[in-house]
Design a protein around this motif. Sequence first.
Motif, mmCIF file in Angstrom:
data_model
loop_
_atom_site.group_PDB
_atom_site.id
_atom_site.type_symbol
_atom_site.label_atom_id
_atom_site.label_comp_id
_atom_site.label_asym_id
_atom_site.label_seq_id
_atom_site.Cartn_x
_atom_site.Cartn_y
_atom_site.Cartn_z
ATOM 1 N N PHE A 141 0.840 -1.213 0.000
ATOM 2 C CA PHE A 141 0.000 0.000 0.000
ATOM 3 C C PHE A 141 0.868 1.255 0.000
ATOM 4 N N TRP A 142 1.829 1.289 0.916
ATOM 5 C CA TRP A 142 2.661 2.478 1.067
ATOM 6 C C TRP A 142 3.563 2.704 -0.145
ATOM 7 N N VAL B 177 6.040 5.865 -0.560
ATOM 8 C CA VAL B 177 6.481 5.910 0.832
ATOM 9 C C VAL B 177 7.009 4.522 1.169
ATOM 10 N N PHE B 178 8.180 4.466 1.827
ATOM 11 C CA PHE B 178 8.834 3.183 2.052
ATOM 12 C C PHE B 178 9.154 3.004 3.536
ATOM 13 N N PRO B 179 8.222 2.440 4.305
ATOM 14 C CA PRO B 179 8.483 2.190 5.729
ATOM 15 C C PRO B 179 9.699 1.282 5.905
ATOM 16 N N HIS B 180 10.362 1.428 7.030
ATOM 17 C CA HIS B 180 11.553 0.637 7.301
ATOM 18 C C HIS B 180 11.130 -0.799 7.628
ATOM 19 N N THR B 181 11.596 -1.757 6.839
ATOM 20 C CA THR B 181 11.184 -3.155 7.009
ATOM 21 C C THR B 181 11.489 -3.687 8.396
ATOM 22 N N LEU B 182 12.707 -3.475 8.867
ATOM 23 C CA LEU B 182 13.115 -3.999 10.173
ATOM 24 C C LEU B 182 12.370 -3.313 11.316
ATOM 25 N N PRO C 13 11.623 13.334 0.939
ATOM 26 C CA PRO C 13 11.784 13.451 2.399
ATOM 27 C C PRO C 13 10.469 13.080 3.094
ATOM 28 N N ASN C 14 10.359 11.825 3.543
ATOM 29 C CA ASN C 14 9.103 11.312 4.098
ATOM 30 C C ASN C 14 9.247 10.880 5.553
ATOM 31 N N PHE C 15 10.020 11.599 6.326
ATOM 32 C CA PHE C 15 10.306 11.155 7.694
ATOM 33 C C PHE C 15 9.032 10.965 8.516
ATOM 34 N N LEU C 16 8.181 11.975 8.572
ATOM 35 C CA LEU C 16 6.961 11.892 9.378
ATOM 36 C C LEU C 16 6.043 10.789 8.880
ATOM 37 N N THR C 17 5.898 10.680 7.577
ATOM 38 C CA THR C 17 5.022 9.659 7.009
ATOM 39 C C THR C 17 5.560 8.262 7.291
ATOM 40 N N GLU C 18 6.869 8.094 7.104
ATOM 41 C CA GLU C 18 7.453 6.765 7.294
ATOM 42 C C GLU C 18 7.427 6.319 8.747
ATOM 43 N N SER D 102 5.315 7.236 11.003
ATOM 44 C CA SER D 102 3.904 6.944 11.311
ATOM 45 C C SER D 102 3.509 5.578 10.760
ATOM 46 N N ALA D 103 3.955 5.288 9.537
ATOM 47 C CA ALA D 103 3.669 3.985 8.933
ATOM 48 C C ALA D 103 4.317 2.855 9.724
#
Length: 276
Positions: free
Chosen positions: A58-59, A64-69, A114-119, A121-122
Motif C-alpha cells: 500500500f505504502w 512511501v517506504f516504511p523501514h522493514t526492520l 523526504p518522508n520522515f513523518l510519514t514513514e 507513522s507507517a
Amino acid sequence: MLKTGSVYLVQFKDILKRIKTGFFLVTIVVITLWIDHILLPLVLLFFITFATNEYFRFWHRKDVFPHTLAVLFPGYTIPFLFYFDIPLLLPGFILFFFIALLSVMRFPGSRRNPNFLTEISANFFGVFYISILPSTIILLRKYGFCISLLPLVLTWIYDTFAYIVGSIWGRHRLAEKLSPKKSIEGTFVAFFLTFPFTVWLNSLWVKSFGLIDAVWITLGIGILGTVGDLFESGMKREVGLKDASNVFPGHGGFLDRLDSLIFNIPFFYLYFITRG
C-alpha cells in the motif's frame, strides 16, 4: 431490477470459492488453537510476514517506504511477549526506541522524497495494526480453546450471512466507494441471523454470559468487523488496489481474509476480561 439466472450462478460459484477458502483457513486456525503451545505465536509470525508485505505494498504505491526492520522486528517480538506473559512496559519502551532509532537513522526518509513523518507513522501503525491487535488471540487462548474460538466463529458466521443476504437481496450500498459489494441489507439482517448463534455458543462455551452479553457481543462483532473490513478496503482504494495480494487466488491476501478479525479479536478479548 431483478437479477438474472446467470448472475445468481456467478454469485453461487463465488460463494463456493469463499467457503473453500474459509474452510482452509478455519482448519489451520482451529488446529493451531487446539495444539496451542509455541505453535500459535509461530503461526502469527507467518501471518505477520505476509500481512506486512501487503501493508508495505500500500505504502509503496504512494512512494512511501516504511523501514522493514522497524516493523518486522517489533512485530515478531510482540507475540512472544504475550505468549510468555512478559510485562510490556520495559520491552515496549525498547521497541519504541528501536523504531524511532531506525527512523532517525534514515532521516529525512528513504528513496527520493523526504518522508520522515510519514514513514515513522507507517512504522508505528504497522506494528499496532499487524502485530499487536491480532496477537491478542494469544492472550485470549490462555482462557481456553473454546473461548479463543468464539470471536472467530461469530465473525465468520456474521460475514457469511452478510455476504449471502447482500448478494441475493442487497439493493443499497453501505459504503459504495470503499466496498461496492457490501450492502445495508446484508449488514443489518446479519445481526439478527447471527444473534441466535451467539446465544447458543455462549451457553456452551461461556456460561457466565447472559442474554444481554449476547446482544453486546453480536453488535460488537458485527459493527467492528464491518469497520475492520471497510478500513482495510479504504487503504486499498486509496492506492488503486482491488486486493492486498494474490495469496488466495480470486480472494486476495491475508489482510483481505482476516481484516474483520483484526478488530474483532481484541474487542472480544477486552469484553471477556471485563465481563467474563
